[in-house]
Design an enzyme around this catalytic site. Structure first.
Site, mmCIF file in Angstrom:
data_model
loop_
_atom_site.group_PDB
_atom_site.id
_atom_site.type_symbol
_atom_site.label_atom_id
_atom_site.label_comp_id
_atom_site.label_asym_id
_atom_site.label_seq_id
_atom_site.Cartn_x
_atom_site.Cartn_y
_atom_site.Cartn_z
ATOM 1 N N LYS A 31 0.933 -0.989 -0.169
ATOM 2 C CA LYS A 31 0.129 0.113 0.070
ATOM 3 C C LYS A 31 0.765 0.849 0.411
ATOM 4 C CE LYS A 31 -4.363 -2.011 2.366
ATOM 5 N NZ LYS A 31 -3.614 -3.708 2.244
ATOM 6 N N TYR A 86 -5.466 -4.912 -7.073
ATOM 7 C CA TYR A 86 -5.209 -4.466 -6.188
ATOM 8 C C TYR A 86 -4.491 -6.156 -5.512
ATOM 9 C CZ TYR A 86 -5.805 -5.130 -0.831
ATOM 10 O OH TYR A 86 -5.718 -4.255 0.996
#
Lengths: 310, 310, 310, 310
Positions: free
Chosen positions: B67, B191
């Site tokens: 992230k 993701y």
């Protein structure tokens, strides 16, 4: 005039010119009456030099900034046992939210939201009467600030007590979970007196020196360097209510705000800083105070995230 | 052996002896199969020297540590516009909580919780196809780590995709609020690939150099120093989910954890640090990883709250 | 012995044999001391005949059942204006939850949860002193029950006052939103006295006649038939806290429970029913009381959802 | 013209004159295009006579009213085992809220909110393919309505599927908790087809006869009388989302609303009633539909809380 004095003067100038100043707290008359155009800044360097600009000598109600001093006293009194009764996490909600207490069984998220600071007061009352605890606080703040003229504004304290229904709710609620031991009225009386400390930017910046200097102030040790680091960490994580992440992002400094419009910020090893402007943003933090600190860091590179020589 | 090498070795030794190691993530088989007794540490100093101990060369699934890299890419792509779609505040709740999204209209609290990172992926897909975005990420990580051998573990990516119902819920929920623009499946595919980057402690610590060195890596500028400070601030505020305040309190370092058991931590100007131990605490952060970093800071004084010479 | 008497006797018999009886409320000593094996039932038919079994003459603390009588008085005092200060929806949460008050700005969901009943008391204090309001309540209950021997248990009232921190929290919290007007202590003093009414099953069933008979009791009109229907509707929707849907599902009767173990239930046009057994389920409702009412409806077909001739 | 016909005509007249009509659902084009000035009412008496007024023959999208029929089928398929996967309590929050699912581990509060109805669909898919389940539903509705012309509007079903991100979020979220077993897409495909049943007020009121008549329809038993009572109880507690308490208060009838503007209400033993007006109140229930039912009850005394002869 040296570099820091010039920077401080520039910032005061710039803040004076700002049109958007936030909204002055109006929940008690003594706060509502403070002129919205006030702005003060004081910077105390590690070597003891002090730089001020604007209304840096005007006393204002430090309100929640007192939570830093109360935490310092409580850690002194009971050490890490404190953390059995209050957490160390940002709350993710407003400063006076009660929701989290229900799901987390009366344990407030951190000592810098109202519920947490009320528990901290209760911890101090485990050994002291309210009058003694208030006296201890006043002596402590005067000592770390090196200023015997600091007082508690009784008019503010009384006004808080008359209108503090949310705080009464928080205290009674935690008492229902067994996390307040002393009578609620005594705990809140103590809490409201702490909040009503009246200090100027200069006094507040002086008082913050021990957090800047590894626990040292005026050459003697107030707390250990480890505890100073940890209080700074909590100020960075939780010092601006539900706006703490943004404040860290913008300034990179540990800081604690109060609804009186003051902010105490710390650049470890470098400076203790106090700013004051009564207009608040929607999270209850001084709008110009945050902006002034952002500018200060831009001009000085004092962010704790600035790469440094080891 | 120099001082840091000795410290790193000591810590690895101490961690090996720990009995309580937390609980290995078991929501997908590839993570559940990782031996619980693994521990690695790597420290890259500003001068480029690298100190490692334990299983520092074993690749592991970096999961949410990605992230940080995704945020870096998204800020590069759209700058501060990103903050219209994701906040900068700690969440006050679990990494995969959906509650906050309902009350805050589909705007996740920060880019380091799942919902926020999914938005970050969606931002990257505003300009790229999923395959391109995944390629860009891989090139970026290889570049900042200076290591072309880093890969994405497709077995992990596929397992995530098969079981990631909560993430599908988060993505669809934000899409209902208009805060996901690309098709949900493409966003999640991207993701999950980011999460499936496999890196060793050495590679991860190398990759973190730009955050340690004011945005510089191998002599060229990856991001501006201002952005590096800000990413560090976010890592400090939000990098350990609902355990971020405690991590800041204990270590005083910006850091980002992943459920694979890795943590990337940054001592600005001094060192980029990666630790890895698969057992997690109740907040989903590596138990020994956090402990190892706490020890490291105790031994080195690298906390950002340590008073420093200006 | 007629059919209803036989049914009532059978039910008392069956309840006596039950092993699982729930948990007696223990938050104040006077409630904790009540023997767990008590069970009483009283049924007053529309024609005035009364059928009882078990401990139907033992007085017990009616606690939250008093909320029905307080609502009746408040609607008499201010009519539909009441609904500006309290809602008419089931709460979806525990009887003493404070969460909903924060998101809904101090307006409690309904008059049958604690917060709502505290507002109802405050409404009554808009015209009366606490002593007068308590006197009015006592006269009202005696009148509808046709029994001048009903009293308030001062020992219970005092115990409630000493431990009612959650209720103090609720009241202060609503006061912070401006939804409590009288001093909190007076409101709660009134509230706790209402809760401390001591009545037997017989007395309670007699008192409920006006709700069974379209507002009529002993041949005179207590409230309009429309208001009687509406209070019954609220009892059906909200009368058993977060267990109301299940109670409606099982019995099909409007009812209101109290933590003293009593339940007042109404079969409109047919019967007013009171049951009592001190053991509570996890939602704070009498375990055997609910079961007894379920049996009664099975045996009599008194569910309001039973098809009827027009 | 008999008394009920006159009442129904009067109500349609009165509704036609209303200015405030609520807001037509606009989340999918087929619903947004329905004229806001439509109003229909149909009342089927126990003796089979039908009274209609206004646009009672226009088909509309019954949407969530289908949840009543789906529940009936699921109880037929698995009986009370259903209650292990869905609750029976009012939700205290909006029809599409996800918050409660997080705190209650993926168990929806009741079968009449979206999450609950999605679980009900999943239960039906435990034995059937989606096509079969949709066929079963269509046959069931045609059978209880006695009308083979009822269809599913495929345009609506497709539009739901394209935009139903919140429902996808709910389904994936419950799947993460293990409370959805079939593939999410199949469950939602089934769910959206159920919602897309197109029926007129007449057809809907005919279909509701089994709930009015103790489970009987056209002389044969659809469900047991006990199950009919229980479904009615759930409709009263939970049939109007977070507005159910108010609907019970105003009408005293079990009812289920849909965002297409329809409401099915039941006066047990007396009548099955359908009303339709597309404008919705803030809770997603037909504004004029609720008002029309309130008037009907005022004129007829059909409230279940009306005292009745035994």
């Amino acid at each position: 005039m040296d570099a820091i004095s010039a920077i401080v003067a520039e910032i005061a100038e710039e803040m004076r010119a700002q049109e958007h100043r936030g909204k002055v707290a109006d929940y008690i008359p003594p706060l509502a009456q403070v002129p919205a155009d006030k702005f003060g800044i004081a910077v105390v360097m590690r070597d003891g030099t002090v730089h001020t600009a604007g209304d840096a000598e005007d006393p204002f109600s430090i309100q929640s900034i007192s939570k830093v001093f109360a935490l310092t006293l409580a850690l002194g009194a009971v050490g890490d046992q404190l953390w059995q009764r209050v957490g160390r996490e940002p709350s993710g909600s407003a400063f006076n939210s009660i929701v989290q207490l229900e799901t987390e069984h009366g344990i407030p998220r951190n000592p810098f939201i109202n519920a947490g600071a009320i528990v901290v007061c209760d911890v101090l009352l485990g050994r002291l009467q309210p009058r003694e605890a208030i006296g201890q606080m006043l002596r402590f703040v005067r000592m770390v600030a090196g200023d015997e003229t600091i007082v508690i504004d009784e008019v503010v304290a009384r006004a808080e007590q008359e209108t503090g229904f949310r705080n009464k709710a928080l205290a009674n609620y935690m008492r229902a979970f067994g996390n307040i031991h002393a009578p609620v009225d005594l705990v809140l009386g103590t809490y409201f007196h702490f909040c009503s400390l009246a200090m100027s930017c200069r006094q507040l910046a002086m008082a913050g020196r021990y957090l800047m200097a590894g626990g040292q102030s005026d050459g003697h040790s107030v707390i250990s360097d480890r505890r100073a680091r940890r209080i700074n960490a909590l100020m960075m994580s939780c010092g601006h209510y539900d706006n703490s992440g943004d404040f860290a992002y913008r300034t990179g400094l540990p800081g604690k705000s109060g609804v009186g419009g003051g902010i105490l910020a710390v650049a470890p090893g470098i400076a203790s800083i106090a700013v004051w402007s009564p207009g608040l943003n929607s999270s209850g933090n001084s709008h110009l105070g945050q902006l002034a600190l952002e500018r200060l860091v831009q001009k000085t590179g004092w962010s704790v995230f600035e790469p440094r020589a080891q």
